[in-house]
Design an enzyme around this catalytic site. Structure first.
Site, PDB file in Angstrom:
ATOM      1  N   SER A 110       7.228  -4.279  12.546  1.00 18.39           N
ATOM      2  CA  SER A 110       8.034  -4.868  11.494  1.00 18.39           C
ATOM      3  C   SER A 110       9.179  -5.738  11.523  1.00 18.39           C
ATOM      4  O   SER A 110       9.908  -5.469  12.570  1.00 18.39           O
ATOM      5  CB  SER A 110       8.649  -3.765  10.345  1.00 18.39           C
ATOM      6  N   TYR A 132       7.902 -10.750   6.369  1.00 18.85           N
ATOM      7  CA  TYR A 132       7.784 -10.985   4.939  1.00 18.85           C
ATOM      8  C   TYR A 132       8.118 -12.493   4.640  1.00 18.85           C
ATOM      9  O   TYR A 132       8.636 -12.930   5.742  1.00 18.85           O
ATOM     10  CB  TYR A 132       8.679  -9.973   4.075  1.00 18.85           C
ATOM     11  N   THR A 158       3.064  -9.774   5.237  1.00 18.20           N
ATOM     12  CA  THR A 158       2.804  -8.864   4.125  1.00 18.20           C
ATOM     13  C   THR A 158       3.196  -9.512   2.924  1.00 18.20           C
ATOM     14  O   THR A 158       4.386  -9.991   2.865  1.00 18.20           O
ATOM     15  CB  THR A 158       3.592  -7.494   4.515  1.00 18.20           C
ATOM     16  N   ARG A 167      11.743   5.566  -8.202  1.00 17.02           N
ATOM     17  CA  ARG A 167      10.866   6.889  -7.889  1.00 17.02           C
ATOM     18  C   ARG A 167      11.269   7.796  -8.915  1.00 17.02           C
ATOM     19  O   ARG A 167      12.393   8.173  -9.178  1.00 17.02           O
ATOM     20  CB  ARG A 167      11.496   7.619  -6.519  1.00 17.02           C
ATOM     21  N   LYS A 256      -1.691  -9.108   5.042  1.00 18.44           N
ATOM     22  CA  LYS A 256      -1.601  -7.771   4.789  1.00 18.44           C
ATOM     23  C   LYS A 256      -1.386  -7.710   3.074  1.00 18.44           C
ATOM     24  O   LYS A 256      -0.216  -8.099   2.760  1.00 18.44           O
ATOM     25  CB  LYS A 256      -0.881  -6.905   5.641  1.00 18.44           C
ATOM     26  N   HIS A 280       0.692  -1.030   0.213  1.00 22.63           N
ATOM     27  CA  HIS A 280       1.802  -0.793   0.858  1.00 22.63           C
ATOM     28  C   HIS A 280       2.341   0.680   0.900  1.00 22.63           C
ATOM     29  O   HIS A 280       3.214   1.273   0.747  1.00 22.63           O
ATOM     30  CB  HIS A 280       2.965  -1.567  -0.143  1.00 22.63           C
ATOM     31  N   GLY A 312      -3.686   2.991   4.475  1.00 20.07           N
ATOM     32  CA  GLY A 312      -3.415   3.939   3.581  1.00 20.07           C
ATOM     33  C   GLY A 312      -4.151   5.030   3.581  1.00 20.07           C
ATOM     34  O   GLY A 312      -5.193   5.004   3.372  1.00 20.07           O
ATOM     35  N   ILE A 314      -4.769   7.459   5.586  1.00 15.99           N
ATOM     36  CA  ILE A 314      -5.511   8.078   6.855  1.00 15.99           C
ATOM     37  C   ILE A 314      -4.949   9.373   7.546  1.00 15.99           C
ATOM     38  O   ILE A 314      -3.608   9.153   7.955  1.00 15.99           O
ATOM     39  CB  ILE A 314      -5.408   6.897   7.991  1.00 15.99           C
ATOM     40  N   GLY A 334       0.664   4.314   9.203  1.00 14.57           N
ATOM     41  CA  GLY A 334       2.122   4.589   9.243  1.00 14.57           C
ATOM     42  C   GLY A 334       2.645   5.964   9.106  1.00 14.57           C
ATOM     43  O   GLY A 334       3.188   6.378  10.135  1.00 14.57           O
ATOM     44  N   ARG A 335       2.518   6.576   8.011  1.00 14.88           N
ATOM     45  CA  ARG A 335       3.227   7.781   7.802  1.00 14.88           C
ATOM     46  C   ARG A 335       2.774   8.925   8.962  1.00 14.88           C
ATOM     47  O   ARG A 335       3.484   9.702   9.441  1.00 14.88           O
ATOM     48  CB  ARG A 335       3.053   8.545   6.578  1.00 14.88           C
TER      49      ARG A 335
END
Length: 400
Positions: A110, A132, A158, A167, A256, A280, A312, A314, A334-335
């Site tokens: 990134s 970005y 991206t 949130r 992306k 994202h 996303g 996985i 990612g996570r």
């Protein structure tokens, strides 16, 4: 083989260990999604709706997972997705790069990363630099040229971000910088996680909330929020802007954040090498369907023109196989790798990649496929309404 202190056998176990080790604010930053988290949840849930059609005899003795993405040969169809400033481990993206290199795959870095591009490409020459649309064309080109000089093999742009940070469960507080005031504020959280704190003390470091890859030569690296402010103040890019950057870069180029076939066609029209079907990680427009639900329509639209990747949700090697069967060239994670790094540093990232590789191999064996390139949609049981949008929490859709 059961999990041990130094090894875990599932990504779910890595997540549990990450939650136990990380301060609450750091962990919440990893798991948060936009607003209700409908898209975040659907990214994972959608994979469970896809079934397999296995075979039981004449199965291949050896299975090949190797492929080629953005001009790079990788040993299996999993690539590290770019993630922003990391406070997970002192070695940050450099540790991730080393783990990916050991696994024979590439890392997306990134532009908001905590480690400079030069250090990451040294750790893993198969580095793709992500950007970005921040600043004017001169600033953007300056960053791209720095990445190219450092040895980045591809550029990722991206585009899926609406600047909404709401949130429903509350966003974790992120300081502008870790000055004395901020450290005192977060000290109670850190003291409850002594192993995490000890790792940083041993390295004589504190989490770095600056973005070195956005700094011009001889310029101090901006803070995360400083960079974010510049991004918010930059006019939104057009497809002609993206075409210009692709031409200036002159090498492998990914767009992306694709979720709509029309956008996939536009990316193909401007000459993109690859696209990533991504929402994202559930952090863009909540209510967008899981990226795996959008994948088939995108593949139908442009799969013969560009490389299509999926990003996303996985969590298992079988998820990778499902995405490839539906037309993805590879997936981006990612996570999953961030949880691995939180659980056991660089070794934890490699652990996650090994889990996914083993799961891919097991699924290929069960399906009777000698190679990931043999996978087809017919290997899956796909519900008729699989590509539907996710429903609001509680089940039935609300009336209009």
């Amino acid at each position: 083989m059961a999990s041990s202190r130094e090894w875990f056998e599932t990504v779910a176990e890595a997540q549990r260990r990450a939650k136990r080790r990380l301060p609450k604010s750091v962990y919440m930053a990893l798991v948060a999604g936009a607003e209700q988290g409908l898209t975040l949840d659907d990214n994972v849930k959608a994979f469970s709706e896809l079934g397999f059609r296995p075979h039981i005899a004449d199965l291949p003795q050896h299975r090949d997972q190797s492929t080629r993405v953005l001009g790079q040969d990788i040993s299996f169809p999993v690539i590290i997705s770019p993630t922003g400033v990391q406070a997970v481990d002192p070695d940050g993206e450099v540790a991730v790069a080393r783990a990916a290199a050991a696994a024979g795959t590439a890392i997306g870095l990134s532009s908001f990363a905590s480690k400079p591009i030069e250090d990451v490409t040294e750790a893993n020459p198969q580095t793709f630099f992500q950007m970005y649309w921040v600043g004017d064309r001169d600033r953007i080109l300056q960053r791209a040229e720095r990445a190219k000089k450092a040895g980045a093999k591809a550029l990722i742009v991206t585009l899926d971000w609406t600047f909404a940070t709401r949130r429903d469960w509350g966003s974790p507080p992120i300081p502008e910088r870790l000055d004395l005031k901020a450290m005192l504020r977060f000290a109670p959280e850190a003291l409850l996680r002594p192993q995490y704190l000890a790792d940083w003390i041993r390295r004589r470091q504190i989490p770095d909330l600056t973005t070195p890859n956005l700094a011009a030569p001889e310029e101090e690296a901006p803070t995360f929020f400083g960079a974010y402010g510049e991004w918010m103040g930059t006019p939104l890019p057009t497809w002609e802007d993206i075409r210009w950057l692709r031409q200036e870069w002159g090498g492998p180029f990914m767009v992306k954040g694709i979720m709509h076939p029309d956008d996939a066609r536009r990316a193909a029209d401007i000459g993109a090498t690859a696209i990533s079907v991504s929402n994202h990680g559930g952090n863009n427009l909540d209510g967008t369907p899981a990226s795996i639900r959008a994948l088939p329509a995108v593949v139908d639209a442009v799969g013969d023109q560009v490389e299509v990747l999926q990003d996303g949700g996985i969590r298992r090697g079988s998820d990778v196989v499902k995405a490839v069967a539906l037309g993805a060239k590879a997936v981006m994670i990612g996570r999953a790798y961030l949880w691995g790094m939180a659980a056991n540093g660089e070794a934890g990232v490699k652990n996650v990649l090994d889990i996914l590789r083993s799961g891919i191999d097991e699924a290929l064996l069960g399906l009777g496929r000698a190679s990931i390139h043999e996978l087809v949609p017919g290997d899956l049981i796909v519900p008729p309404d699989f590509t539907r949008a996710p429903q609001p929490a509680g089940g039935a859709a609300h009336p209009s």
